[in-house]
Enzyme design. Structure first.
Site, PDB file in Angstrom:
ATOM      1  N   LYS A   1       0.851  -1.198   0.000  1.00  0.00           N
ATOM      2  CA  LYS A   1       0.000   0.000   0.000  1.00  0.00           C
ATOM      3  C   LYS A   1       0.882   1.242   0.000  1.00  0.00           C
ATOM      4  O   LYS A   1       1.706   1.425   0.900  1.00  0.00           O
ATOM      5  CB  LYS A   1      -0.903   0.003   1.232  1.00  0.00           C
TER       6      LYS A   1
ATOM      7  N   ASP B   1      -3.148  10.651   2.679  1.00  0.00           N
ATOM      8  CA  ASP B   1      -4.508  10.177   2.919  1.00  0.00           C
ATOM      9  C   ASP B   1      -5.319  11.248   3.632  1.00  0.00           C
ATOM     10  O   ASP B   1      -5.230  11.406   4.849  1.00  0.00           O
ATOM     11  CB  ASP B   1      -4.482   8.893   3.752  1.00  0.00           C
TER      12      ASP B   1
ATOM     13  N   LYS C   1     -10.695  13.030   7.084  1.00  0.00           N
ATOM     14  CA  LYS C   1     -10.133  12.874   8.424  1.00  0.00           C
ATOM     15  C   LYS C   1     -10.234  14.222   9.136  1.00  0.00           C
ATOM     16  O   LYS C   1      -9.464  15.139   8.850  1.00  0.00           O
ATOM     17  CB  LYS C   1      -8.677  12.417   8.338  1.00  0.00           C
TER      18      LYS C   1
ATOM     19  N   ASP D   1       1.375   6.938   5.115  1.00  0.00           N
ATOM     20  CA  ASP D   1       0.488   5.839   4.732  1.00  0.00           C
ATOM     21  C   ASP D   1       1.032   5.067   3.530  1.00  0.00           C
ATOM     22  O   ASP D   1       0.336   4.230   2.962  1.00  0.00           O
ATOM     23  CB  ASP D   1      -0.911   6.388   4.421  1.00  0.00           C
TER      24      ASP D   1
ATOM     25  N   ASP E   1     -12.296   6.426   3.442  1.00  0.00           N
ATOM     26  CA  ASP E   1     -11.060   6.358   4.225  1.00  0.00           C
ATOM     27  C   ASP E   1     -10.542   4.932   4.343  1.00  0.00           C
ATOM     28  O   ASP E   1      -9.508   4.697   4.966  1.00  0.00           O
ATOM     29  CB  ASP E   1     -11.284   6.962   5.617  1.00  0.00           C
TER      30      ASP E   1
ATOM     31  N   GLU F   1      -9.332   3.341   1.836  1.00  0.00           N
ATOM     32  CA  GLU F   1      -8.797   3.324   0.469  1.00  0.00           C
ATOM     33  C   GLU F   1      -7.647   2.347   0.286  1.00  0.00           C
ATOM     34  O   GLU F   1      -7.360   1.913  -0.831  1.00  0.00           O
ATOM     35  CB  GLU F   1      -8.344   4.742   0.080  1.00  0.00           C
TER      36      GLU F   1
ATOM     37  N   ARG G   1      -7.192  -0.827   1.110  1.00  0.00           N
ATOM     38  CA  ARG G   1      -7.604  -2.124   0.566  1.00  0.00           C
ATOM     39  C   ARG G   1      -8.021  -1.992  -0.898  1.00  0.00           C
ATOM     40  O   ARG G   1      -7.855  -2.929  -1.680  1.00  0.00           O
ATOM     41  CB  ARG G   1      -8.736  -2.701   1.423  1.00  0.00           C
TER      42      ARG G   1
END
Length: 517
Positions: free
Chosen positions: A264, A269, A276, A287, A347, A349, A351
């Site tokens: 990932k 993010d 967020k 992230d 949020d 995202e 996966r």
């Protein structure tokens, strides 16, 4: 760009004047072996006036030693139920930081052998190198300054072969962690997706690692529709547009095992439309540490060149932006595996950007030799809530569980202090992601944060299995495929702070150095 490791050399001579101070990492001066006898007397003298010798890092003036300085960093007890090899790394970090404060520029790190921890010297060296890391932006920001905090790091070893191998391993492992820190820790503009692609291409130029970068939006939409959905908003800003970076290494000799890694790489993010809020967005440039770990592991492969091992990697570099064109909850998207997925929370995202790449790996895996599939991600806050910071979590599907894969990773992680907790994917996790209406086959997520969701770090593994079609390759299949999901949200490092490089040490131990360490 500079990705070279801190200059490191070994010596067996404690009075080698190429160095200007000794950093001693051990449990107690009473446990020093005979070859380090000259360090015992000054420490005994100090302890006669300060009983706190083993509790704080101290620096002593010792005529005859390099720079006349001895920094003593005790590990403390290492024989209790809850002690592990990280004691040596922790002590080395503290010792090197104290040496830097004292103005030592050529420290000699001395970590004598320990009967219960045969890799203590290597772990101490890696701890020292962690504390000597200088961030990429700092290295690039002032060309007049050195890229290193010290001129050279010396490693003490009794024998030449031992010393040379210690330096070789420390250099290779740290080079992987350095690449991981550079990518994972740098800010969202310096390591936006196109910049990551450039960094990786330069990193592996002339190495055994092959690199392919996919950037064409039409290709991404066709091949990786879930990733393209997350990228939709960022794609309108050229410097933020997504990249899929594919890596491949194939060692000499017949392939005996094939590793297939998906990382990932969310360069920033915002949370997307489910933004967020409340001050929790800061730090979200980190992230991308899962993809950074994939690059870091390939760097170790390029250095150590293991035989009979094939490794295929994919770095999903995408920015989860917010704006007029961002994806939203309730949208439906058909994954590469032809599963209709309803978005529940933008949020979630991570996966999404990995699932189609995992599907592609699944398609290739059936034709590979002894394949093992992995996703690596800073995926959930629940991972930190469940296990606390500092620990990676690994979860196996049925075939991987049958091979004891998670247990092997956990055992490998203990060797160099890159530690793991084992979690389990249960039937409730699959039920959680089943479609709730006729519109969708799979629900991507609920509308709560993972930390507020029961089994919040396990359910995403079930989603990845279901939406990638790996559920057709379980223990009940004619072609079972071992797959493990690794959540490094807790182990990737503190913010503010420097990324740890987890889990590249455990990966290297398990698949490259298992017969040596």
């Amino acid at each position: 760009m500079c990705t070279s490791v801190q200059p490191t050399e070994w010596t067996s001579d404690l009075k080698n004047q190429n160095f200007d101070g000794i950093v001693l990492v051990t449990q107690s001066h009473d446990t020093l072996p005979s070859e380090l006898e000259c360090l015992k007397a000054p420490l005994q003298d100090y302890s006669s006036v300060d009983s706190g010798l083993g509790e704080e890092v101290v620096i002593l003036k010792v005529p005859g030693l390099p720079g006349n300085r001895l920094v003593f960093a005790s590990t403390g007890p290492v024989n209790r139920d809850y002690d592990d090899i990280r004691r040596f790394s922790d002590a080395a970090v503290k010792g090197i930081k104290r040496a830097l404060k004292a103005g030592i520029k050529r420290p000699l790190l001395v970590c004598p052998p320990h009967k219960d921890y045969k890799n203590s010297a290597l772990v101490a060296a890696l701890g020292a190198l962690q504390s000597l890391y200088k961030p990429l932006e700092v290295r690039e920001g002032n060309k007049k300054l050195s890229n290193y905090k010290v001129c050279v790091l010396g490693l003490w070893a009794k024998e030449e072969a031992e010393g040379q191998r210690l330096v070789e391993l420390a250099d290779a492992l740290e080079s992987g962690r350095l690449a991981c820190r550079d990518i994972g820790g740098s800010d969202p503009e310096r390591m936006a997706a196109p910049q990551v692609a450039d960094y990786v291409q330069q990193l592996f130029e002339g190495s055994p690692v092959q690199v392919q970068v996919l950037s064409d939006l039409a290709v991404l939409e066709q091949e990786y529709p879930c990733l393209a959905l997350v990228n939709r908003c960022a794609s309108s800003v050229p410097r933020h547009q997504a990249r899929v970076i594919k890596l491949q290494y194939c060692g000499e000799g017949p392939v005996q095992k094939t590793l297939m890694l998906v990382g990932k790489g969310i360069t920033y993010d915002t949370g997307g439309a489910d933004i967020k809020a409340g001050g929790v967005m800061a730090g979200m440039h980190r992230d991308k540490c899962g993809a950074a770990a994939v690059a870091g592991f390939f760097q170790i492969l390029a250095k150590l060149k293991p035989k009979h091992l094939k490794v295929i990697g994919a770095m999903a570099m995408v920015r989860n932006s917010v704006g007029a064109d961002c994806y939203v909850a309730d949208e439906l998207v058909v994954s590469r595996a032809r599963r209709r997925v309803r978005v529940g929370n933008t949020d979630a995202e991570g996966r999404m950007v990995m699932v189609d790449l995992l599907c592609e790996m699944k398609e290739k895996a059936v034709n590979e030799v002894s394949p093992e599939l992995f996703t690596i991600a800073t995926l959930t806050g629940h991972a930190i809530r469940a296990m606390g910071p500092h620990y990676s979590i690994i979860m196996d599907n049925g075939p991987a569980h049958g091979n004891n894969n998670a247990a092997q990773w956990q055992k490998a992680g203990e060797v160099l202090g890159d530690v793991f907790e084992v979690s389990t994917i249960r039937r409730e996790d699959y039920e959680f992601h089943k479609g709730k209406s006729e519109y969708e086959d799979i629900l991507q997520c609920n509308n709560l944060p993972s930390s507020a969701t029961p089994r919040g770090h396990q359910t995403p593994a079930a989603f990845l299995i279901m939406a990638s079609g790996l559920d057709e390759h379980g223990v009940d299949s004619n072609k079972p495929l071992p797959y493990s999901h690794i959540d490094i949200a807790g182990s990737s490092g503190p913010f503010p702070g420097v990324p740890t490089g987890a889990p590249v040490l455990a990966m290297a131990t398990n698949y490259i150095l298992s017969n040596e360490l």
